[in-house]
Design a protein around this motif. Structure first.
Motif, mmCIF file in Angstrom:
data_model
loop_
_atom_site.group_PDB
_atom_site.id
_atom_site.type_symbol
_atom_site.label_atom_id
_atom_site.label_comp_id
_atom_site.label_asym_id
_atom_site.label_seq_id
_atom_site.Cartn_x
_atom_site.Cartn_y
_atom_site.Cartn_z
ATOM 1 N N PHE A 81 0.857 -1.173 0.000
ATOM 2 C CA PHE A 81 0.000 0.000 0.000
ATOM 3 C C PHE A 81 0.898 1.228 0.000
ATOM 4 O O PHE A 81 2.091 1.151 0.306
ATOM 5 C CB PHE A 81 -0.916 0.008 1.230
ATOM 6 C CG PHE A 81 -0.170 0.201 2.532
ATOM 7 C CD1 PHE A 81 -0.042 1.459 3.099
ATOM 8 C CD2 PHE A 81 0.422 -0.881 3.169
ATOM 9 C CE1 PHE A 81 0.660 1.636 4.283
ATOM 10 C CE2 PHE A 81 1.118 -0.713 4.364
ATOM 11 C CZ PHE A 81 1.238 0.549 4.920
ATOM 12 N N GLY A 82 0.338 2.359 -0.349
ATOM 13 C CA GLY A 82 1.154 3.564 -0.338
ATOM 14 C C GLY A 82 0.453 4.723 -0.990
ATOM 15 O O GLY A 82 -0.756 4.687 -1.263
ATOM 16 N N ARG A 83 1.230 5.741 -1.261
ATOM 17 C CA ARG A 83 0.696 6.970 -1.854
ATOM 18 C C ARG A 83 1.602 7.415 -2.984
ATOM 19 O O ARG A 83 2.835 7.253 -2.909
ATOM 20 C CB ARG A 83 0.599 8.063 -0.798
ATOM 21 C CG ARG A 83 -0.245 9.267 -1.214
ATOM 22 C CD ARG A 83 -0.352 10.276 -0.086
ATOM 23 N NE ARG A 83 -1.375 11.280 -0.370
ATOM 24 C CZ ARG A 83 -1.248 12.561 -0.084
ATOM 25 N NH1 ARG A 83 -0.146 13.018 0.502
ATOM 26 N NH2 ARG A 83 -2.223 13.413 -0.367
ATOM 27 N N THR A 120 -4.937 4.585 -8.006
ATOM 28 C CA THR A 120 -4.937 5.465 -6.839
ATOM 29 C C THR A 120 -6.252 6.233 -6.744
ATOM 30 O O THR A 120 -6.878 6.562 -7.762
ATOM 31 C CB THR A 120 -3.765 6.458 -6.902
ATOM 32 O OG1 THR A 120 -3.836 7.199 -8.132
ATOM 33 C CG2 THR A 120 -2.435 5.735 -6.818
ATOM 34 N N ASP A 121 -6.650 6.523 -5.501
ATOM 35 C CA ASP A 121 -7.878 7.290 -5.284
ATOM 36 C C ASP A 121 -7.598 8.786 -5.400
ATOM 37 O O ASP A 121 -6.498 9.197 -5.797
ATOM 38 C CB ASP A 121 -8.503 6.927 -3.929
ATOM 39 C CG ASP A 121 -7.606 7.282 -2.735
ATOM 40 O OD1 ASP A 121 -6.675 8.092 -2.890
ATOM 41 O OD2 ASP A 121 -7.855 6.739 -1.644
ATOM 42 N N GLU A 157 4.530 -0.763 3.079
ATOM 43 C CA GLU A 157 4.232 0.550 2.513
ATOM 44 C C GLU A 157 5.256 0.868 1.424
ATOM 45 O O GLU A 157 6.457 0.777 1.648
ATOM 46 C CB GLU A 157 4.259 1.626 3.593
ATOM 47 C CG GLU A 157 3.934 3.016 3.067
ATOM 48 C CD GLU A 157 3.826 4.065 4.158
ATOM 49 O OE1 GLU A 157 3.521 5.231 3.843
ATOM 50 O OE2 GLU A 157 4.052 3.708 5.344
ATOM 51 N N LEU A 158 4.765 1.248 0.253
ATOM 52 C CA LEU A 158 5.634 1.564 -0.877
ATOM 53 C C LEU A 158 5.085 2.814 -1.563
ATOM 54 O O LEU A 158 4.048 2.761 -2.219
ATOM 55 C CB LEU A 158 5.688 0.387 -1.855
ATOM 56 C CG LEU A 158 6.676 0.517 -3.014
ATOM 57 C CD1 LEU A 158 8.109 0.547 -2.497
ATOM 58 C CD2 LEU A 158 6.506 -0.640 -4.000
ATOM 59 N N ASN A 159 5.797 3.916 -1.397
ATOM 60 C CA ASN A 159 5.359 5.189 -1.959
ATOM 61 C C ASN A 159 6.152 5.541 -3.217
ATOM 62 O O ASN A 159 7.301 5.131 -3.380
ATOM 63 C CB ASN A 159 5.534 6.305 -0.922
ATOM 64 C CG ASN A 159 4.719 6.061 0.335
ATOM 65 O OD1 ASN A 159 3.548 5.690 0.253
ATOM 66 N ND2 ASN A 159 5.331 6.243 1.496
#
Length: 336
Positions: free
Chosen positions: A139-141, A179-180, A224-226
């Protein structure tokens, strides 16, 4: 038409499907040498799907996929070759064929399981019993160079497991996400091991349109992977052929950790790539003159390509001309 050849698939209840290619059309006759289609009694695969504590996994999806030359033959995959485990985790696949094939098992919150039909594990009683591991997730941004969220970015996972890599998205679609509005994404039910995660920004011009990172997941891990905001220097520049700026050219750089970034030039041939650590790099610029330039940066039929070696120690400006290239900026010992 008599004498012509066709691919023929024959199905019958309680018998394995028969696929023949080619079959020559013959006249109706009692000739003992005429083509015969010999059907075999249906092959049955049955067993049980459980978790690591031997608790049944109700609703697990079990699919049989035929192999053709050791590759999954998705063209002739029959959607009816799918079963769902009952409340006891039990399943039966009937009529799956006696030819080579593999079994794919998926269930929410679990990693996918793939094995050849001939090598499915059995318990002490000799019954096929397949244990699914807890699924990992990433998950991430994703943000732009100014820290703003990137909505609608397509995030995809390539799994470094040979048999899983063969399975197309039409058969197993849990490997992608978008992505949202706030730039967040999540992909679940992944197996342990090394994966490549790619982020593709639709319509990006003059900046990074595709970025890829490689990570290793443990069973059940949530990682987490951004993308975006990485520290490092900035590479800016232009791509041209002679005096003509090239719109839609790709500029690709691979980093020391096996991640990569691909920028696509705008209508003035300009590009920018942020977050490049100091080091020696090979930068590849390529241009595809025809077709849809909004497609993936990994294209076939490249018309022109240029590769240069660059030492990055500060912000760098590149002028990439196909056939010639210059580098300027704050790097006195940069080389091309």
């Amino acid at each position: 038409a008599i004498g012509k050849q066709y691919a023929v698939t024959i199905t019958a209840e309680d018998y394995d499907s028969l696929y023949l290619d080619p079959v020559t059309v013959q006249s109706i006759s009692d000739d003992p040498n005429r083509t015969e289609f010999r059907m075999k009694t249906a092959t049955v695969i049955s067993g049980r799907v459980v978790d690591c504590n031997s608790i049944p996994i109700a609703g697990a999806s079990i699919r049989w996929l035929p192999l053709e030359n050791e590759r999954i033959d998705s063209e002739h995959w029959d959607p009816s070759d799918t079963a769902a485990a009952n409340a006891k985790g039990e399943f039966t696949l009937s009529g799956v064929g006696s030819e080579k094939g593999i079994v794919l098992i998926t269930a929410p919150a679990f990693a996918p399981y793939v094995n050849s039909a001939a090598n499915l594990p059995r318990n002490a009683q000799g019954t096929v019993e397949i244990k699914l591991d807890p699924g990992a997730s990433i998950f991430g941004r994703i943000t732009d160079p100014n820290g703003r969220p990137e909505a609608g970015v397509q995030v995809s996972v390539n799994i470094d497991v040979e048999q899983l890599r063969q399975i197309s998205g039409s058969l197993w679609n849990r490997m992608t996400a978008a992505t949202d509005a706030d730039g967040y994404y999540e992909i679940m039910d992944l197996p342990a091991g090394t994966i490549s995660v790619g982020a593709s920004v639709p319509g990006a011009k003059g900046r990074v349109a595709f970025a890829q990172k490689r990570v290793t997941l443990k069973t059940g891990q949530s990682l987490e992977l951004n993308f975006g905001g990485e520290s490092g220097f900035t590479i800016t520049g232009t791509v041209r052929q002679g005096k003509t700026w090239l719109n839609g050219a790709d500029v690709y750089i691979r980093l020391a950790d096996n991640s990569s970034k691909t920028a696509q030039t705008d209508h003035l041939g300009r590009f920018v790539i942020h977050g490049i650590p100091a080091g020696d790099y090979q930068i590849s610029a390529s241009y595809y003159a025809g077709g849809d330039r909004s497609s993936s940066p990994y294209r076939s039929n490249l018309e022109i390509q240029e590769e240069i070696q660059v030492k990055i120690k500060d912000h760098t400006i590149l002028d990439i001309g196909f056939g010639t290239c210059t580098i300027r900026g704050k790097i006195p010992d940069a080389y091309a």
